[in-house]
Design a protein around this motif. Structure first.
Motif, short mmCIF file in Angstrom:
data_model
loop_
_atom_site.label_atom_id
_atom_site.label_comp_id
_atom_site.label_asym_id
_atom_site.label_seq_id
_atom_site.Cartn_x
_atom_site.Cartn_y
_atom_site.Cartn_z
N ILE A 94 36.43 -9.11 97.12
CA ILE A 94 36.41 -8.01 96.16
C ILE A 94 35.08 -7.28 96.32
O ILE A 94 34.02 -7.85 96.11
N LEU A 95 35.16 -6.03 96.76
CA LEU A 95 33.96 -5.24 97.06
C LEU A 95 33.68 -4.30 95.89
O LEU A 95 34.51 -3.43 95.58
N HIS A 96 32.52 -4.48 95.24
CA HIS A 96 32.25 -3.70 94.04
C HIS A 96 30.74 -3.49 93.86
O HIS A 96 29.95 -4.41 94.01
N ASN A 97 30.37 -2.25 93.62
CA ASN A 97 28.97 -1.90 93.34
C ASN A 97 28.01 -2.46 94.39
O ASN A 97 26.93 -2.95 94.07
N GLY A 98 28.41 -2.39 95.65
CA GLY A 98 27.56 -2.88 96.72
C GLY A 98 27.52 -4.39 96.81
O GLY A 98 26.75 -4.95 97.61
N GLU A 99 28.32 -5.08 96.03
CA GLU A 99 28.38 -6.53 96.06
C GLU A 99 29.74 -7.00 96.57
O GLU A 99 30.69 -6.22 96.64
N GLN A 100 29.80 -8.28 96.94
CA GLN A 100 31.04 -8.83 97.48
C GLN A 100 31.32 -10.18 96.83
O GLN A 100 30.52 -11.10 96.92
N THR A 101 32.45 -10.27 96.15
CA THR A 101 32.90 -11.52 95.54
C THR A 101 34.05 -12.06 96.36
O THR A 101 35.05 -11.36 96.56
N GLU A 102 33.93 -13.28 96.87
CA GLU A 102 34.94 -13.84 97.76
C GLU A 102 35.71 -14.96 97.07
O GLU A 102 35.14 -15.78 96.35
N ILE A 103 37.01 -14.99 97.33
CA ILE A 103 37.89 -16.08 96.88
C ILE A 103 38.58 -16.61 98.14
O ILE A 103 39.41 -15.92 98.74
N LEU A 104 38.19 -17.80 98.55
CA LEU A 104 38.66 -18.36 99.81
C LEU A 104 39.59 -19.55 99.56
O LEU A 104 39.19 -20.55 98.97
N GLU A 105 40.84 -19.40 99.97
CA GLU A 105 41.76 -20.54 99.89
C GLU A 105 41.34 -21.60 100.92
O GLU A 105 40.85 -21.27 102.00
N SER A 106 41.54 -22.87 100.56
CA SER A 106 41.17 -23.93 101.50
C SER A 106 42.15 -24.01 102.67
O SER A 106 41.79 -24.46 103.76
N GLY A 107 43.37 -23.57 102.46
CA GLY A 107 44.32 -23.49 103.56
C GLY A 107 45.22 -24.70 103.68
O GLY A 107 45.20 -25.61 102.85
N PRO A 108 46.03 -24.74 104.73
CA PRO A 108 47.04 -25.78 104.89
C PRO A 108 46.44 -27.13 105.28
O PRO A 108 45.31 -27.22 105.74
#
Length: 313
Positions: A94-108
């Motif tokens: 999520i890119l907002h106000n020059g910042e980046q918030t990441e949500i990373l799934e751990s995967g299979p």
């Protein structure tokens, strides 16, 4: 002959640019971007822009895995993936106000049989490979030392391995009898490998690279961000200085740097030349909004500004 890139835990990278990000309410995104992601696939995209012969491999599953295949095919990137039963993951930024918030799934979670099947696919690909690039994390179900198995396969074929990973899998690889040809940690990861709390200056970092654990690895490139890099090549240490640039999106710059290192090794370039190439590609990626893209029109200008100087031991 070709370069083979390995991504064991790929993802669909979804970017949501938002003018403002509000919690506990609806956020609408007008221009979401979805691309085949994972560190090895970012490396693949840059190598493809350099017109290098390559084939991407790794593990893919489900409808999201099929999306990645279509995305790579549309970009003209050759691939041979091993199929798994569970679904490939999403990773959201999520890119907002020059910042980046990441949500990373751990995967299979992968099975032993699926890992064995991948071995068979990689064994065939290594018949035509001259460099093997392994990037990123391992999926759940893979043993910590799984990359050591790939190092053994490459060693049997006399193929140099560029390994860009971290944590327990990196420690297992540097302790292995058949070490990678090149690793690209940052200073924090070097400290973690050596079991020390932190590295606070270049002298400490230089001494760390000459430690017993790391001494036998032919090339170590330690990224220093805007301060360039420190490189150990055999018995020599080099400092790489880079120009100041305006950064738009640093995500993927490390993978772009790896692509430059891999390209240089593939072409048997002198170390100082391919380190410069790697630094340029990292900077070019950082100047673009799109991850895993470089504007090669600016390549020569940056290349001339990079200085590589030997550091006294």
């Amino acid at each position: 002959m070709m370069i083979v890139t390995v991504t064991m835990n790929p993802s669909i990278d979804i970017a949501y640019p938002l003018a403002d990000f509000k919690l506990d309410t609806v956020n609408r995104c007008e221009a979401a971007r979805k691309t085949a992601g994972g560190k090895g696939l970012n490396v693949s995209r840059i190598l493809h822009q350099l017109d290098e012969p390559l084939r991407a491999t790794g593990l893919l599953g489900g409808a999201l895995g099929e999306f990645i295949k279509r995305n790579l095919a549309e970009a003209g990137i050759a691939y041979t993936f091993s199929e798994i039963a569970q679904e490939t993951r999403n990773c959201i930024a999520i890119l907002h106000n020059g910042e980046q918030t990441e949500i990373l799934e751990s995967g299979p979670t992968v099975s032993e049989a699926e890992l064995v099947n991948f071995h068979h696919i990689l064994k065939d690909l290594l018949k035509e490979a001259t460099v093997l690039a392994i990037s990123g994390s391992l999926p759940k179900g893979a043993p910590t030392d799984f990359y050591n198995q790939l190092l053994d396969m490459a060693h049997d074929k006399h193929i140099p391995v560029v390994l860009d990973t971290s944590g327990a899998s990196l420690l297992a690889a540097v302790q292995h009898a058949h070490q990678p040809y090149l690793i690209k940690p940052n200073a924090e990861e070097v400290a973690s490998l050596l079991g020390i709390s932190e590295i606070t200056n270049l002298t400490e970092l230089k001494n760390s690279l000459q430690s017993e654990l790391l001494r036998e690895i032919p090339v170590i490139v330690v990224s220093l961000g805007s301060d360039g890099a420190l490189v150990k090549a055999g018995e020599k240490i080099y400092k790489v200085d880079i120009p100041k640039i305006e950064v738009k999106n640093p995500v993927g710059s490390g993978d772009s740097t790896v692509a430059g290192l891999v390209s240089g090794i593939y072409h048997k370039q002198p170390l100082t030349d391919y380190v410069k190439k790697a630094m340029v590609l990292g900077m070019l990626n950082a100047q673009e909004a799109t991850t895993g893209y470089v504007n090669l029109a600016n390549y020569d200008n940056f290349y001339r500004q990079i200085k590589v100087s030997e550091v006294e031991s």
